[in-house]
Scaffold this motif. Sequence first.
Motif, short mmCIF file in Angstrom:
data_model
loop_
_atom_site.label_atom_id
_atom_site.label_comp_id
_atom_site.label_asym_id
_atom_site.label_seq_id
_atom_site.Cartn_x
_atom_site.Cartn_y
_atom_site.Cartn_z
N ALA A 1 -21.97 -27.07 30.47
CA ALA A 1 -21.27 -27.15 29.19
C ALA A 1 -20.10 -28.12 29.36
CB ALA A 1 -20.77 -25.78 28.76
N GLN A 2 -19.32 -28.27 28.31
CA GLN A 2 -18.15 -29.13 28.39
C GLN A 2 -17.00 -28.55 27.59
OE1 GLN A 2 -19.18 -32.98 26.90
NE2 GLN A 2 -19.66 -32.27 24.85
N LEU A 3 -15.80 -28.88 28.03
CA LEU A 3 -14.58 -28.54 27.30
C LEU A 3 -14.11 -29.81 26.60
CD1 LEU A 3 -12.54 -26.49 29.89
CD2 LEU A 3 -13.73 -25.63 27.91
N TYR B 1 -16.93 -26.36 24.02
CA TYR B 1 -15.92 -25.35 23.70
C TYR B 1 -14.56 -26.01 23.65
CZ TYR B 1 -19.69 -22.30 25.18
OH TYR B 1 -20.89 -21.68 25.30
N PRO B 2 -13.63 -25.46 22.86
CA PRO B 2 -12.27 -25.99 22.85
C PRO B 2 -11.60 -25.72 24.20
CG PRO B 2 -12.66 -24.61 20.94
CD PRO B 2 -13.82 -24.43 21.85
N TRP B 3 -10.56 -26.50 24.47
CA TRP B 3 -9.81 -26.37 25.71
C TRP B 3 -9.32 -24.94 25.87
CZ3 TRP B 3 -10.28 -30.61 28.47
CH2 TRP B 3 -9.51 -30.76 29.61
N LYS B 4 -9.50 -24.36 27.05
CA LYS B 4 -9.08 -23.00 27.43
C LYS B 4 -9.89 -21.91 26.75
CE LYS B 4 -4.36 -24.28 28.55
NZ LYS B 4 -2.95 -23.99 28.38
N PHE B 5 -11.02 -22.23 26.14
CA PHE B 5 -11.85 -21.21 25.50
C PHE B 5 -13.25 -21.17 26.09
CE2 PHE B 5 -8.60 -21.77 22.25
CZ PHE B 5 -8.31 -20.45 21.94
N ALA B 6 -13.40 -21.54 27.34
CA ALA B 6 -14.71 -21.54 27.98
C ALA B 6 -15.12 -20.10 28.29
CB ALA B 6 -14.67 -22.34 29.27
N PRO B 7 -16.41 -19.79 28.21
CA PRO B 7 -16.86 -18.44 28.53
C PRO B 7 -16.77 -18.17 30.03
CG PRO B 7 -18.71 -19.84 27.96
CD PRO B 7 -17.48 -20.64 27.72
N GLY C 1 -10.76 -40.45 21.28
CA GLY C 1 -10.01 -39.44 20.55
C GLY C 1 -10.15 -38.05 21.12
N ALA C 2 -10.89 -37.91 22.25
CA ALA C 2 -11.08 -36.60 22.85
C ALA C 2 -11.12 -36.70 24.36
CB ALA C 2 -12.38 -35.97 22.34
N ALA C 3 -10.54 -35.70 25.02
CA ALA C 3 -10.62 -35.59 26.47
C ALA C 3 -11.68 -34.54 26.78
CB ALA C 3 -9.28 -35.17 27.06
N ILE C 4 -12.53 -34.81 27.77
CA ILE C 4 -13.66 -33.95 28.08
C ILE C 4 -13.61 -33.54 29.54
CG2 ILE C 4 -16.17 -33.85 28.22
CD1 ILE C 4 -16.26 -35.78 25.89
N ALA C 5 -13.92 -32.27 29.81
CA ALA C 5 -14.07 -31.75 31.17
C ALA C 5 -15.41 -31.04 31.24
CB ALA C 5 -12.93 -30.79 31.51
#
Length: 128
Positions: free
Chosen positions: A50-52, A21-27, A62-66
Motif C-alpha cells: 500500500a502507500q501513504l 491511506y492518508p498520512w498516519k492512518f495506515a492499518p 503536489g503529494a508526498a508518498i511513502a
Amino acid sequence: MPTAYAKCYDPSGVRYGLPTYPWKFAPEGLATRRQLRARGLRPGGQPIAAQLMRRSRRRKSGAAIAYLYRVDRALPVRPMTSRRCGALALAMLARRTCPVCGVIYNYCLPTSLGMCLLCHDAQPQNTT
C-alpha cells in the motif's frame, strides 16, 4: 473526512492502483522501510502492499508518498560481516580523500566540487 484526506483515502486501490491511506492512518500490519528497519527487518523482495499519501507544496506532483510493506512477510536484516564492514570503510575513505591533492579529511568532500575546497579555490577562474 476533510477533502485533503478524502483525496488521499483509497483503500480499494481504484484511483491510484495501490491501496492509499492518508498520512498516519495506515492499518496495522503495514510499515514503511524505516519502520521495518527500526524493528530489525527488511522488505525482503516483497511487492509494495500500500502507500501513504499527504499533500506537499514542495513536490511537483503536489503529494508526498511513502510505500508500505507487510510486516508479517518481512525478513530479518542481514548481519554485518567483516567483508561488508571493510568495503564500507574503504568507500567512506574514498569519499573523504581529495582526488587532486590526495589529502584525507575528517569529513566527506562535496560531490558538487569533486575535490577539496583548497584545490577548488586554487583553480584559475575561467572568465570570458
